[in-house]
Write a protein that holds these residues in place. Structure first.
Motif, PDB file in Angstrom:
ATOM      1  N   GLN A 141       3.007  38.310  -0.050  1.00  0.00           N
ATOM      2  CA  GLN A 141       2.455  39.120   0.729  1.00  0.00           C
ATOM      3  C   GLN A 141       1.357  38.795   1.790  1.00  0.00           C
ATOM      4  N   ASN A 142       0.924  37.633   1.407  1.00  0.00           N
ATOM      5  CA  ASN A 142      -0.145  36.844   2.214  1.00  0.00           C
ATOM      6  C   ASN A 142       0.891  36.135   3.311  1.00  0.00           C
ATOM      7  N   VAL A 143       2.002  35.670   2.803  1.00  0.00           N
ATOM      8  CA  VAL A 143       2.876  34.814   3.804  1.00  0.00           C
ATOM      9  C   VAL A 143       3.411  36.041   4.912  1.00  0.00           C
ATOM     10  N   LEU A 144       3.852  37.048   4.301  1.00  0.00           N
ATOM     11  CA  LEU A 144       4.332  38.100   5.320  1.00  0.00           C
ATOM     12  C   LEU A 144       3.285  38.377   6.377  1.00  0.00           C
ATOM     13  N   LEU A 145       2.417  38.587   5.759  1.00  0.00           N
ATOM     14  CA  LEU A 145       1.029  39.178   6.728  1.00  0.00           C
ATOM     15  C   LEU A 145       0.726  38.167   7.743  1.00  0.00           C
ATOM     16  N   GLY A 146       0.744  36.805   7.356  1.00  0.00           N
ATOM     17  CA  GLY A 146       0.402  35.627   8.213  1.00  0.00           C
ATOM     18  C   GLY A 146       1.485  35.770   9.323  1.00  0.00           C
ATOM     19  N   GLY A 151       3.280  37.775  15.220  1.00  0.00           N
ATOM     20  CA  GLY A 151       4.216  38.552  15.900  1.00  0.00           C
ATOM     21  C   GLY A 151       5.567  38.292  15.356  1.00  0.00           C
ATOM     22  N   PHE A 152       6.043  37.667  14.282  1.00  0.00           N
ATOM     23  CA  PHE A 152       7.439  37.473  13.684  1.00  0.00           C
ATOM     24  C   PHE A 152       7.526  38.590  12.609  1.00  0.00           C
ATOM     25  N   GLY A 153       8.712  38.924  12.827  1.00  0.00           N
ATOM     26  CA  GLY A 153       9.318  39.965  11.630  1.00  0.00           C
ATOM     27  C   GLY A 153       9.917  39.137  10.405  1.00  0.00           C
ATOM     28  N   SER A 154       9.983  40.129   9.102  1.00  0.00           N
ATOM     29  CA  SER A 154      10.355  39.344   7.887  1.00  0.00           C
ATOM     30  C   SER A 154      11.117  40.383   7.282  1.00  0.00           C
ATOM     31  N   GLY A 155      11.651  39.809   6.210  1.00  0.00           N
ATOM     32  CA  GLY A 155      12.278  40.799   5.131  1.00  0.00           C
ATOM     33  C   GLY A 155      12.487  39.850   4.016  1.00  0.00           C
ATOM     34  N   LEU A 156      12.576  40.491   2.709  1.00  0.00           N
ATOM     35  CA  LEU A 156      12.804  39.829   1.604  1.00  0.00           C
ATOM     36  C   LEU A 156      14.414  40.279   1.117  1.00  0.00           C
ATOM     37  N   THR A 157      15.037  39.049   0.716  1.00  0.00           N
ATOM     38  CA  THR A 157      16.375  39.402   0.382  1.00  0.00           C
ATOM     39  C   THR A 157      16.581  38.649  -1.307  1.00  0.00           C
ATOM     40  N   SER A 158      17.585  39.277  -2.100  1.00  0.00           N
ATOM     41  CA  SER A 158      17.643  38.801  -3.304  1.00  0.00           C
ATOM     42  C   SER A 158      19.117  39.268  -3.626  1.00  0.00           C
TER      43      SER A 158
ATOM     44  N   ALA B  21      -7.747  35.696  12.431  1.00  0.00           N
ATOM     45  CA  ALA B  21      -8.245  36.861  11.962  1.00  0.00           C
ATOM     46  C   ALA B  21      -7.767  37.332  10.614  1.00  0.00           C
ATOM     47  N   ALA B  22      -6.345  37.136  10.481  1.00  0.00           N
ATOM     48  CA  ALA B  22      -5.739  37.401   9.300  1.00  0.00           C
ATOM     49  C   ALA B  22      -6.044  36.294   8.227  1.00  0.00           C
ATOM     50  N   ALA B  23      -6.295  35.153   8.749  1.00  0.00           N
ATOM     51  CA  ALA B  23      -6.386  34.073   7.697  1.00  0.00           C
ATOM     52  C   ALA B  23      -7.979  34.139   7.292  1.00  0.00           C
ATOM     53  N   ALA B  24      -8.798  34.603   8.120  1.00  0.00           N
ATOM     54  CA  ALA B  24     -10.074  34.703   7.775  1.00  0.00           C
ATOM     55  C   ALA B  24     -10.274  35.786   6.710  1.00  0.00           C
ATOM     56  N   LEU B  25      -9.611  36.853   6.835  1.00  0.00           N
ATOM     57  CA  LEU B  25      -9.848  37.920   5.857  1.00  0.00           C
ATOM     58  C   LEU B  25      -9.120  37.563   4.614  1.00  0.00           C
ATOM     59  N   ILE B  26      -7.764  36.860   4.792  1.00  0.00           N
ATOM     60  CA  ILE B  26      -7.067  36.431   3.386  1.00  0.00           C
ATOM     61  C   ILE B  26      -7.736  35.468   2.702  1.00  0.00           C
ATOM     62  N   SER B  27      -8.402  34.457   3.575  1.00  0.00           N
ATOM     63  CA  SER B  27      -9.085  33.359   2.646  1.00  0.00           C
ATOM     64  C   SER B  27     -10.658  33.767   2.192  1.00  0.00           C
ATOM     65  N   ALA B  28     -11.066  34.834   2.761  1.00  0.00           N
ATOM     66  CA  ALA B  28     -12.356  35.378   2.240  1.00  0.00           C
ATOM     67  C   ALA B  28     -12.216  36.034   0.895  1.00  0.00           C
ATOM     68  N   ARG B  29     -11.277  36.650   0.543  1.00  0.00           N
ATOM     69  CA  ARG B  29     -10.708  37.112  -0.675  1.00  0.00           C
ATOM     70  C   ARG B  29     -10.814  36.137  -1.779  1.00  0.00           C
ATOM     71  N   GLN B  30     -11.641  36.224  -2.681  1.00  0.00           N
ATOM     72  CA  GLN B  30     -11.544  35.352  -3.933  1.00  0.00           C
ATOM     73  C   GLN B  30     -11.781  36.350  -5.087  1.00  0.00           C
ATOM     74  N   ASN B  31     -11.388  35.804  -6.414  1.00  0.00           N
ATOM     75  CA  ASN B  31     -11.623  36.533  -7.445  1.00  0.00           C
ATOM     76  C   ASN B  31     -13.335  36.536  -7.955  1.00  0.00           C
ATOM     77  N   THR B  32     -13.681  37.762  -8.071  1.00  0.00           N
ATOM     78  CA  THR B  32     -15.080  38.004  -8.413  1.00  0.00           C
ATOM     79  C   THR B  32     -14.929  38.651  -9.819  1.00  0.00           C
ATOM     80  N   SER B  33     -15.560  37.870 -11.033  1.00  0.00           N
ATOM     81  CA  SER B  33     -15.274  38.587 -12.382  1.00  0.00           C
ATOM     82  C   SER B  33     -15.971  39.930 -12.470  1.00  0.00           C
TER      83      SER B  33
END
Lengths: 207, 207
Positions: A141-146, A151-158, B21-33
């Motif tokens: 999900q992180n990769v898809l959001l990146g 501005g790129f589209g994406s799809g999962l296949t299996s 902006a997406a990277a800032a959000l995604i990389s800010a997320r970390q596990n908190t016990s």
């Protein structure tokens, strides 16, 4: 507040509503079939940045229970052959048309990545495959959001070829590894309206 | 460009770099016990907004193969009892101290959600549990990122109690359902430095 994430134009947004910004990104991401993904693909630098986001997925036990393999265009013919052989293995009556369709599937998106699970083994950590697959999902999900942010589209296949000996051999999977899904990424050639999403009451309840 | 997503102060960012902006959000997320997550929790309205993001996860076959159950504070004692009974079932020699530790685990984060997998059944779609778990992971990641955007910390927890009859009964799980993990969400009481993340070369290769 809406934020057009496909736009390359600088836009100034007030981040006193960062949830709206996150929601704009997350809800803009929708499945695009690999057939509708064309050039350009992310550049090498963009790809590194996008894949780097996978490293920030939750990872119980810091096992890094997944990896990605880039399938360059030069290897697509060979991948198509693996798909076709996997089909022949499970259906010895497959027609030449069906074999050709299986081959063609390897030729679609300009950027193709295989997501591989590093599964639990008798000697490894006690963390079960179900949790490892959830970690893999978070990384995907992180990769898809990146990709979406760029501005790129994406799809999962299996499909049934994922567990075939031909695919496993082509990707040199270790015995403890499993091919889970392909990530197809590229430029959306013909945008489609977003599909209806489940409503909150369909998937949330309170004990 | 860095973006302090915990700040409630309006900040103006140039979105000509939406990946940053997406990277800032995604990389800010970390596990908190869960122990380090305190009040306040997201409000009801915030929780609805955050959970709504789960609906935008990839979903092969539009099966919606997961659901979330909110465990309010009023039910935590009962959850603690289920944890303790699950421990007693698998270790009849568990000490009273261990039983108390199991109970205490239910009392931690101010917002607690159970993620439930809707697994494949003989009569259901052919889409296997591995893909359903990836979908669940994508949905979980969207929720974690939404919470992060609002400045809340989060952590996933699981353990051997997840498959116990006591937990299954408490959550009225259908035969085809599985409790996968808990999402713990709240305000980080004592921030910790982010852990080292795997490097790209540890999880990316090219065929």
């Amino acid at each position: 507040m809406t934020l057009d994430l496909c736009s390359r134009e600088p836009v100034c947004i007030a981040t006193n509503d960062p949830l709206a910004a996150a929601a704009a990104l997350i809800s803009a991401r929708q499945n695009t079939s690999a057939k509708r993904l064309g050039e350009p693909a992310p550049s090498g630098q963009q790809l590194r940045a996008v894949l780097g986001l996978a490293a920030h997925a939750p990872d119980h036990g810091a096992l890094n229970p997944w990896r990605f393999v880039v399938v360059p265009m030069a290897e697509r013919f060979r991948l198509g052959e693996a798909f076709a052989r996997a089909l022949a293995d499970r259906d010895c009556g497959a027609t030449s048309q069906q074999m050709e369709a299986a081959r063609e599937k390897a030729q679609r998106a300009p950027l193709l990545l295989l997501a591989v699970l590093r599964a639990a083994t008798p000697g490894s950590s006690h963390i079960p495959d179900s949790e490892r697959l959830v970690c893999l999902g978070c990384a995907v999900q992180n990769v898809l959001l990146g990709a979406q942010a760029l501005g790129f589209g994406s799809g999962l296949t299996s499909g049934q070829a994922m567990d075939s000996a031909h695919l496993r051999a082509m990707f040199s999977l270790a015995e403890s590894e499993r091919a889970i899904c392909f990530l197809n990424i590229g430029t959306v050639q013909s945008p489609r309206p977003s599909r209806e999403r489940p409503r909150l009451e369909d998937f949330v309840s309170t004990l």
